[in-house]
Design a protein around this motif. Structure first.
Motif, short mmCIF file in Angstrom:
data_model
loop_
_atom_site.label_atom_id
_atom_site.label_comp_id
_atom_site.label_asym_id
_atom_site.label_seq_id
_atom_site.Cartn_x
_atom_site.Cartn_y
_atom_site.Cartn_z
N CYS A 5 0.77 -1.34 -0.01
CA CYS A 5 -0.06 0.05 0.15
C CYS A 5 0.75 1.22 -0.05
O CYS A 5 1.97 1.24 0.67
CB CYS A 5 -0.93 -0.04 1.34
SG CYS A 5 -2.15 1.24 1.23
N CYS A 7 0.64 3.85 1.41
CA CYS A 7 0.94 4.48 2.83
C CYS A 7 1.83 3.74 3.84
O CYS A 7 2.16 4.29 4.78
CB CYS A 7 -0.56 4.70 3.61
SG CYS A 7 -1.27 3.24 4.46
N GLN A 8 2.12 2.45 3.20
CA GLN A 8 3.01 1.67 4.13
C GLN A 8 4.34 1.46 3.49
O GLN A 8 5.24 0.99 3.99
CB GLN A 8 2.52 0.08 3.88
CG GLN A 8 0.99 0.17 4.67
CD GLN A 8 0.91 0.02 5.96
OE1 GLN A 8 1.99 -0.52 6.65
NE2 GLN A 8 -0.19 0.45 6.45
N CYS A 20 -4.96 -2.85 3.26
CA CYS A 20 -5.20 -1.61 3.91
C CYS A 20 -5.84 -0.55 3.22
O CYS A 20 -7.13 -0.77 3.65
CB CYS A 20 -3.55 -1.13 3.89
SG CYS A 20 -3.07 0.36 4.66
N CYS A 21 -5.44 0.23 2.14
CA CYS A 21 -6.18 1.22 1.70
C CYS A 21 -7.43 0.81 0.63
O CYS A 21 -8.34 1.68 0.38
CB CYS A 21 -5.56 2.21 1.50
SG CYS A 21 -4.69 3.21 3.03
N SER A 42 -2.90 7.65 0.36
CA SER A 42 -2.80 6.64 -0.68
C SER A 42 -3.57 7.15 -2.09
O SER A 42 -3.01 6.92 -3.01
CB SER A 42 -3.19 5.13 -0.18
OG SER A 42 -2.45 4.74 0.79
ZN LIG Z 1 -2.79 2.12 3.12
#
Ligand SMILES: [Zn+2]
Ligand SMILES: [Zn+2]
Length: 148
Positions: A5, A7-8, A20-21, A42
């Motif tokens: 993801c 954001c990861q 996740c997103c 994201s």
């Molecule tokens: Zn995420």
């Protein structure tokens, strides 16, 4: 899809996009403002204009929002979060070949679902510490990579 993801990215144990997103982008309500913030980050990286729009409070949302996928964003760190506020840092490649960091404290409101209201933002050049994970994506520490 098993990709990490956005954001990861560059985290120690990154979750996949599917874990996740992605569900949030497909309509699952964000369970907290921190999760909404991550999913919006994201969405910025992936260029999901519609998602960014529908999660933005109508009173502060720009009229015109057209995003393209944006690969300059390299890492997101959540510094702290509370019920209605998230403090984060997002690192991105700047024009000079270095990295800058966007530091923002965002406010959220809950109106049937979480919405982004506004943020207090600053942008500064990033000064990596020797033991930081290098932002180039090598997986090495800064001192053993671009910081040599
Ligand atoms: Zn995420
Ligand atoms: Zn490096």
């Amino acid at each position: 899809m098993n990709r990490i993801c956005p954001c990861q990215a560059l985290q120690v144990k990154p979750k996949t996009y599917a874990d996740c997103c992605q569900p949030l982008h497909e309509g699952t309500p964000a369970p907290s403002c921190e999760r909404l913030m991550r999913s919006r980050y994201s969405a910025f990286v992936l260029g999901l204009s519609e998602y960014v729009k529908i999660t933005w409070h109508a009173s502060t949302r720009p009229d015109d929002l057209q995003l393209e996928p944006d690969s300059q964003w390299v890492k997101l760190d959540i510094i702290s979060s509370s019920k209605k506020q998230v403090h984060f840092r997002a690192y991105f490649k700047d024009e000079n070949g270095g990295y800058s960091v966007l530091d923002e404290t965002s406010d959220f409101v809950f109106q049937d679902r979480w919405l982004y209201l506004e943020g207090d933002t600053s942008i500064k050049p990033h000064k990596p510490e020797r033991n930081d994970v290098c932002l180039c994506g090598s997986g090495k520490k800064f001192k053993k990579c671009c910081g040599q």
